[in-house]
Design a protein around this motif. Sequence first.
Motif, mmCIF file in Angstrom:
data_model
loop_
_atom_site.group_PDB
_atom_site.id
_atom_site.type_symbol
_atom_site.label_atom_id
_atom_site.label_comp_id
_atom_site.label_asym_id
_atom_site.label_seq_id
_atom_site.Cartn_x
_atom_site.Cartn_y
_atom_site.Cartn_z
ATOM 1 N N ILE A 229 -28.717 -10.022 53.340
ATOM 2 C CA ILE A 229 -29.956 -10.604 53.733
ATOM 3 C C ILE A 229 -31.111 -9.214 54.260
ATOM 4 O O ILE A 229 -32.100 -8.940 53.752
ATOM 5 N N LEU A 230 -30.093 -8.444 55.156
ATOM 6 C CA LEU A 230 -30.580 -7.309 55.723
ATOM 7 C C LEU A 230 -31.219 -6.453 54.479
ATOM 8 O O LEU A 230 -32.197 -5.843 54.658
ATOM 9 N N ILE A 231 -30.325 -6.252 53.702
ATOM 10 C CA ILE A 231 -30.790 -5.197 52.508
ATOM 11 C C ILE A 231 -31.853 -5.710 51.672
ATOM 12 O O ILE A 231 -33.030 -4.997 51.539
ATOM 13 N N ILE A 232 -32.098 -6.940 51.247
ATOM 14 C CA ILE A 232 -33.072 -7.447 50.687
ATOM 15 C C ILE A 232 -34.447 -7.145 51.418
ATOM 16 O O ILE A 232 -35.430 -6.748 51.129
ATOM 17 N N GLY A 237 -39.700 -4.738 52.421
ATOM 18 C CA GLY A 237 -40.544 -3.665 53.285
ATOM 19 C C GLY A 237 -40.980 -2.492 52.810
ATOM 20 O O GLY A 237 -42.000 -2.239 53.015
ATOM 21 N N LEU A 238 -39.988 -1.747 52.176
ATOM 22 C CA LEU A 238 -40.103 -0.326 51.908
ATOM 23 C C LEU A 238 -41.364 -0.311 50.601
ATOM 24 O O LEU A 238 -42.009 0.394 50.594
ATOM 25 N N ILE A 239 -40.897 -1.405 49.789
ATOM 26 C CA ILE A 239 -41.989 -1.430 48.695
ATOM 27 C C ILE A 239 -43.482 -2.051 49.134
ATOM 28 O O ILE A 239 -44.379 -1.527 48.725
ATOM 29 N N LEU A 240 -43.498 -2.874 50.058
ATOM 30 C CA LEU A 240 -44.643 -3.352 50.391
ATOM 31 C C LEU A 240 -45.498 -2.527 51.463
ATOM 32 O O LEU A 240 -46.712 -2.383 51.241
ATOM 33 N N ALA A 241 -44.878 -1.259 52.149
ATOM 34 C CA ALA A 241 -45.551 -0.838 53.247
ATOM 35 C C ALA A 241 -46.534 0.113 52.409
ATOM 36 O O ALA A 241 -47.565 -0.095 52.922
#
Length: 293
Positions: A229-232, A237-241
């Motif tokens: 879950i942490l990885i997802i 987050g990385l894509i959306l930021a």
Amino acid sequence: MRKLLVTVLLSFAFSSAAFAEKEFLDHTNLMNHGDGHLMDMDGGMVMGQNTDVLPGGCDKIAAEEEITVYAGHKYSEKFPGRMFAFDKQEYQFEPCTKLTVNFINEDSIRHQWMMHGLPKYMYPKGMFHLEVTGPGKISGTLIFPPNDKTYLVHCDISQHMEKGMKAQLKIGKGSGDLPSIPGVTAYVIQDDYSDSIPEPAVAKPLTAKEKRAAAAATAAENESAVSGILIIGLAVGLILAPLLASRFKGMATGEIVSYVFEIIAKAIGLIIKLITGLISMVSSKKSIKLSDK
Ligand SMILES: [Cu+2]
């Protein structure tokens, strides 16, 4: 003086209601509520009483009969596994008979003699019903319709019918037999009183080593689920930021907040749609499987 006091107290205790045998009550002083409904304040009730209205199809009262029905635990003793019963399990009368039933309850609980399936235009809910709470007697009268039919007679107190207080009443030739009438027809669910019941299987206790292995496996499973879950979350987050950063450039704080709320609302709506879709899929699959009996 003390001896006298003790004697008085003891004699009072033993003569009080708690120790006294329940008194047998003859419920003759009933209040008429209309529509064949009579009651008293001591747990006596008659419903569906009809002493003079001829059912459709009867030219006259064909016969006048009177029976006494006994209800109690002791009548069930000849039926293994049953707890309550009437003294008789089967009755038969001619069509258009006027019947008076004297119902005697021999137990210190509530029992009924309730008939179902009578014509509803003259018997409320198609019922004729006698009820006595505690030892006592009550009487009621009804007139049977002209057709051959088998009527269910039972006590409707929770579980009393299942525990044996059940009978059938045939008018004319009747319309077949009802199931699970003690001593008359076969039980739908047959109890097994043979001594060949197999021993229940007992689960073997785990050894200390097995217990440790099981605990370790569970822990590993939990850990992997958490890290998954942490990885997802991190990836999303990385894509959306960067996307959000470019989107919010030059926007006022108020605008950003309302925009974020809008996205959240849309996401929740989407999730709810997804879940309802899944539920309807699963439930529709189940309903197909039901066999017709
Ligand atoms: Cu009962």
